[in-house]
Every structure is written in C-alpha cells, then in structure tokens.
Design a protein around this motif. Structure first.
Motif, PDB file in Angstrom:
ATOM      1  N   ALA A  46       0.839  -1.193   0.000  1.00  5.09           N
ATOM      2  CA  ALA A  46       0.000   0.000   0.000  1.00  5.09           C
ATOM      3  C   ALA A  46       0.872   1.239   0.000  1.00  5.09           C
ATOM      4  N   SER A  47       0.429   2.224  -0.684  1.00  3.77           N
ATOM      5  CA  SER A  47       1.159   3.487  -0.753  1.00  3.77           C
ATOM      6  C   SER A  47       0.621   4.448   0.298  1.00  3.77           C
ATOM      7  N   PRO A  48       1.495   5.113   1.070  1.00  7.43           N
ATOM      8  CA  PRO A  48       1.016   6.089   2.054  1.00  7.43           C
ATOM      9  C   PRO A  48       0.272   7.248   1.421  1.00  7.43           C
ATOM     10  N   ALA A  49       0.441   7.445   0.108  1.00 13.47           N
ATOM     11  CA  ALA A  49      -0.207   8.574  -0.558  1.00 13.47           C
ATOM     12  C   ALA A  49      -1.635   8.272  -0.967  1.00 13.47           C
ATOM     13  N   GLU A  50      -2.139   7.075  -0.603  1.00 11.45           N
ATOM     14  CA  GLU A  50      -3.517   6.745  -0.966  1.00 11.45           C
ATOM     15  C   GLU A  50      -4.478   7.774  -0.387  1.00 11.45           C
ATOM     16  N   ALA A  51      -5.420   8.204  -1.214  1.00  7.71           N
ATOM     17  CA  ALA A  51      -6.389   9.204  -0.757  1.00  7.71           C
ATOM     18  C   ALA A  51      -7.464   8.536   0.077  1.00  7.71           C
ATOM     19  N   GLY A  52      -7.677   9.069   1.281  1.00  8.85           N
ATOM     20  CA  GLY A  52      -8.755   8.552   2.117  1.00  8.85           C
ATOM     21  C   GLY A  52      -8.438   7.178   2.667  1.00  8.85           C
ATOM     22  N   THR A  53      -9.472   6.551   3.173  1.00 10.57           N
ATOM     23  CA  THR A  53      -9.343   5.207   3.730  1.00 10.57           C
ATOM     24  C   THR A  53     -10.664   4.488   3.578  1.00 10.57           C
ATOM     25  N   GLY A  54     -10.608   3.169   3.660  1.00  8.49           N
ATOM     26  CA  GLY A  54     -11.832   2.389   3.502  1.00  8.49           C
ATOM     27  C   GLY A  54     -12.874   2.689   4.544  1.00  8.49           C
ATOM     28  N   ALA A  55     -12.452   3.244   5.692  1.00  3.89           N
ATOM     29  CA  ALA A  55     -13.409   3.571   6.746  1.00  3.89           C
ATOM     30  C   ALA A  55     -14.320   4.724   6.345  1.00  3.89           C
ATOM     31  N   ASP A  56     -13.905   5.498   5.327  1.00  2.20           N
ATOM     32  CA  ASP A  56     -14.742   6.607   4.878  1.00  2.20           C
ATOM     33  C   ASP A  56     -15.939   6.134   4.057  1.00  2.20           C
ATOM     34  N   LEU A  57     -15.938   4.869   3.672  1.00  6.97           N
ATOM     35  CA  LEU A  57     -17.009   4.331   2.837  1.00  6.97           C
ATOM     36  C   LEU A  57     -18.148   3.833   3.712  1.00  6.97           C
ATOM     37  N   GLY A  58     -19.365   4.240   3.413  1.00  9.30           N
ATOM     38  CA  GLY A  58     -20.514   3.653   4.082  1.00  9.30           C
ATOM     39  C   GLY A  58     -20.724   2.224   3.609  1.00  9.30           C
ATOM     40  N   ALA A 280      -6.092   2.033   2.171  1.00  7.36           N
ATOM     41  CA  ALA A 280      -5.827   1.749   3.588  1.00  7.36           C
ATOM     42  C   ALA A 280      -5.385   2.969   4.378  1.00  7.36           C
ATOM     43  N   GLY A 281      -4.908   4.011   3.702  1.00  2.00           N
ATOM     44  CA  GLY A 281      -4.420   5.166   4.447  1.00  2.00           C
ATOM     45  C   GLY A 281      -3.118   4.842   5.171  1.00  2.00           C
ATOM     46  N   LEU A 282      -2.925   5.433   6.346  1.00  2.00           N
ATOM     47  CA  LEU A 282      -1.710   5.253   7.135  1.00  2.00           C
ATOM     48  C   LEU A 282      -2.017   4.505   8.422  1.00  2.00           C
ATOM     49  N   PRO A 283      -1.014   3.834   9.027  1.00  3.61           N
ATOM     50  CA  PRO A 283      -1.260   3.148  10.300  1.00  3.61           C
ATOM     51  C   PRO A 283      -1.814   4.063  11.385  1.00  3.61           C
ATOM     52  N   SER A 284      -1.428   5.353  11.366  1.00  5.91           N
ATOM     53  CA  SER A 284      -1.927   6.272  12.383  1.00  5.91           C
ATOM     54  C   SER A 284      -3.447   6.451  12.290  1.00  5.91           C
ATOM     55  N   ASP A 285      -4.016   6.193  11.101  1.00  2.00           N
ATOM     56  CA  ASP A 285      -5.467   6.309  10.955  1.00  2.00           C
ATOM     57  C   ASP A 285      -6.203   5.325  11.859  1.00  2.00           C
ATOM     58  N   LEU A 286      -5.555   4.181  12.129  1.00  3.71           N
ATOM     59  CA  LEU A 286      -6.220   3.161  12.941  1.00  3.71           C
ATOM     60  C   LEU A 286      -6.521   3.667  14.345  1.00  3.71           C
TER      61      LEU A 286
END
Length: 475
Positions: A46-58, A280-286
């Motif tokens: 996974a690239s850290p530059a990925e926009a957003g994260t899967g958690a943003d999806l309803g 996936a975003g970044l680990p800090s998102d978790l």
C-alpha cells in the motif's frame, strides 16, 4: 440574634471556599505509548499517498447487492447482541451519572413531627410534648480537596466511553458478519447449482454407459466408473444442501428474524458489486478509526484516573453535614423568625494505620494501568496485523482468480476435446471421466476463490474501522 445570623452566613461561605479548593488533582498526566508498529503497511502492499481510507465508505457503498443491504438493515434493527451492547452502554452511562453526582452536594427537603411522652417527676405529672420541623439539609458531602471524587468520576466517564466504543465495534463486526454469512450462502447456493448441473450430466453419461453395456459395446467397467462418478456428485449435492441450510440459519441468527419473502434477489458471485480494492491510508489512521483501539485508549484513561483516586485516599477526607430550617411545638407559629434552626457539622477523617491497605490499592492501580498500556499496544498491533493481512489478500486474490479462470477455461477445452476423441473411439472412458472431474473441481475452486476475495474485502473493511455508516453522507 445578630450573632446567630452572622454564623449562619459564614457556613455557606466556608462551603464555597472548600469547593474552590477542590480543584487539586493527584491524577498523573496521561502519556500514551507510541504505537508499536511500523510507520507504513509496506510499499509493496500500500502506498502512504492513498487518498482517504476504507473507513470513509458507508457500508451501502461497500456492498452494492440490494439483498445484502436489506439483510444488514434487518440485522442493525433486530440483532440481539447489538441490542445487548446498547443496553450495556446505557447501564455504564447510568453508573457514570451516579458517580459524577457525588461531585455536587445533595440537597434534601425534610419535614417531620415528633411526639414524646415525658415521665412524671417530683411533683409534676406526666405530659406529652410535640415538635414539628421543616427544613433543608446536606448530608455528608465530601469536599474534594485532593481530587479523589473527580478522579473516580473521570474513570467512570472513560469506562462509559469505552463501552460505547465497544458497541461501535460490535456494530462493525455485525455488518461484517452479515456480509460474510451472505457470501457463504451465495457460495453454497452456486456450488449446489453447479453440482446439480454436473450430476445431471453424469447421470446421462451413466445411462449411456448402461445402454452400451446392454448392447455389448462396452464392458461393466465403464458402468462401474460412471456409477462411482454419479455417487460422488450425489454426495457433493447433499453436502451443498447442508451448507445452504447452515448459511441460512446463520443469517437468521444475525438478522434476528427470518428473511422476509419480499427481499430483492441476490446477485451472483461473479457479478457482486463489492469494492475489493480499498484504500488503507496510514497506520496512524487506525488510532482514530478503530473502535477497539479507542476502547483500549479509554481503558488506559480510566486506569490512569484510578491512580489519582488511590493517591488521594492517603490524604484527609473532609465531609460536611449542614441543615437549615424551622422547628416549633405548634404548626401555626413554626415559620416565625424566632423558630429558625441550623446546624453545620464538618468532619475530617485521616487514615493512620490500615495494615498497608492504601499502599496496596495504589500498587494495584499502577499495575492495572501497566496492564492497560499493554492492552492498548496489543490492540494497535492487532489492528496493524489485520490491515496488513487484508492488504496482502487485496494484492494477490485478483491475480489468483484470473489464473484460476484460465484453469477453468483449459479444463473446458480439455473436456470438449476428450469428448470428441471418446466419440471417435480414440480415447478411453477413463480419459473422459478424468476431464469431467477436473472441470468440476476447477469450477468449484473458482467459486471458493471469489468467495474468499469477498471475505478478504470484508475483513479489510472491518480492520480499517468501516461499517458504522450506511452511506457517504453518514446516514
């Protein structure tokens, strides 16, 4: 009279001063440990530059199958485990309200009548006296000079928030469980359909072999081979029927009700509108997305506040009991100015010797905080591992399914060629049976791989903290 009024005025002033002094706190400053995980999930995955994260999806965006959406709606309304989690939140909220109420004095209104018979004395006859009273009182209110009550309230609030995060985690788990059970049902259904088609084809082959044997064109070996093949398919069909029933029972348990007849038709596995490539975003998102990580953090806050309460227990505890009202033998004159009564009874308690109980309680609070730190770090590590596993599946399932699709296509060509060669008398019946079994196994494996890809997508969605919202607008 003036002296009494002055003393009465001093009591509220002393109370206000004591309340102001209650701002002192012995709770240590909470320092959260650094996350014991790498700064990224790995450049290969996974690239850290990925926009957003899967958690943003309803979840309605994540799962586009109308039937699955209806089942998730039913589960969110009727699932008993989710109801129990919500009731636990209400219970812990009530416990916090009870604990927090101790930070303010309790004002009680009271009224009473006392009748008493006085015994006869020297030259005086026995008599009956009465006393009527009405007033307001504060009973044993603790002045929180060292923050003990505030620390207990802070700990109770952190546990309430942790319980609410547990409910959120239960909701995410429920959405994922319904999706998993639904895909298991779709897999069992489609495997059953494949098995029934294969069984019908093999039964026709058996009938042909029996006819050829009757015409003395084939030996009994061909019939025995065809019978074994049909029996295998029949056994598989029973297994698929059982899987369909078990998957339906699992869905009924998760949704809390039997699926009503009016639900939309399901979508086939190979056409399922499921997002499998989740950012996936970044680990800090978790740390902000995952309810279980936030729950562990609140547990750490509660344990830290318990240390403050344990430290404050070493210092004096001051409690106030005060009352203000009227008392009179007669009801008609009870509220006259001369019948006013008041009392002010501060009490101080200082622990002197308790066989090391307070020190043991402090050590226990410190050990529990250390355990809470370990639980927090473990929750972060578990979250990181689950996301990394999901990303590994995301990177490989697509290529594996593509390769398995080529296996199915190759098996179909082989079966077609084997049938032609068998009809031309160039191949034995055994070659044709092998080709049929190979195609059947390849098709079953392809169905299971598609199911596994969806299961991996569901696991990654949950690992990222998704599943709380029904749509992009948060509804």
């Amino acid at each position: 009279m003036m002296s009494k009024s002055r003393n009465a005025a001093k009591a509220p002033a002393a109370l206000a001063l004591a309340l102001l002094l209650g701002a002192c706190s012995l709770t240590p400053v909470l320092e959260k440990p650094l996350p014991p995980v790498p700064a990224s999930f790995g450049t290969a995955l996974a690239s850290p530059a990925e926009a957003g994260t899967g958690a943003d999806l309803g979840w309605k965006t994540m799962f586009g199958d109308p039937r699955l959406q209806s089942l998730i709606d039913l589960a969110l309304k009727n699932n008993r485990d989710l109801r129990l989690a919500l009731l636990n939140v209400h219970a812990v909220r009530a416990q916090f309200d009870i604990q927090d109420s101790a930070r303010l004095p309790t004002l009680t209104a009271n009224a009473g009548v006392t009748r008493q018979r006085n015994p006869a004395g020297d030259g005086t006859p026995a008599s009956v006296s009465s006393q009527k009273s009405a007033g307001l009182s504060i009973s044993a209110f603790e002045l929180d000079l060292f923050g003990r009550v505030a620390a207990l309230s802070e700990a109770a609030f952190a546990r309430y928030v942790a319980t609410d995060e547990s409910r959120r985690a239960a909701q995410i788990a429920l959405v994922g469980a319904v999706a998993d059970a639904y895909f298991a049902q779709r897999l069992a259904d489609e495997q059953l359909q494949l098995t029934e088609r294969t069984l019908a084809d093999w039964q026709r082959s058996l009938e042909l072999a029996q006819q050829l044997k009757s015409a003395r064109q084939r030996s009994g070996l061909y019939v025995a081979e065809a019978e074994g093949q049909v029996a295998t398919a029949q056994a598989d069909r029973e297994s698929r029927l059982r899987a369909v029933a078990l998957a339906g029972n699992a869905l009924d348990l998760l949704t809390g009700v039997h699926a009503p007849a009016g639900l939309p038709q399901g979508v086939a596995l190979d056409k399922q509108p499921v997002l499998v490539q989740l950012p996936a975003g970044l680990p800090s998102d978790l740390l902000t997305r995952r309810p279980d990580v936030r729950q562990a953090e609140q547990g750490l806050r509660a344990a830290n506040a318990d240390i403050g309460a344990a430290k404050a227990a070493f210092f004096p505890q001051i409690s106030l009991t005060a009352s203000l009202g009227y008392a009179s033998p007669s009801l008609s004159g009870m509220f006259d100015s001369g019948q006013r009564v008041w009392s002010f009874a501060p009490q101080i308690t200082q622990p002197l010797f308790n066989h090391g109980k307070l020190r043991s309680e402090l050590r226990l609070a410190e050990v529990r905080k250390s355990a809470a730190v370990v639980e927090y770090e473990k929750a972060v590590q578990t979250a990181f591992r689950e996301v990394a596993d999901g990303l590994a599946g995301r990177a490989t399932f697509g290529r594996q399914i593509e390769a398995q699709s080529r296996v199915v296509q190759s098996a179909e060509r082989r079966l077609a060629l084997s049938r032609l060669r068998y009809d031309a008398g160039q191949d034995s019946r055994l070659e044709l049976l092998d080709a049929q079994r190979l195609l059947y196994a390849a098709q079953q494996n392809l169905l299971e791989l598609r199911r596994s890809e969806f299961g991996n997508a569901v696991a990654l969605y949950k690992a990222l903290g998704g599943g709380l919202r029904s749509g992009p607008d948060g509804a």
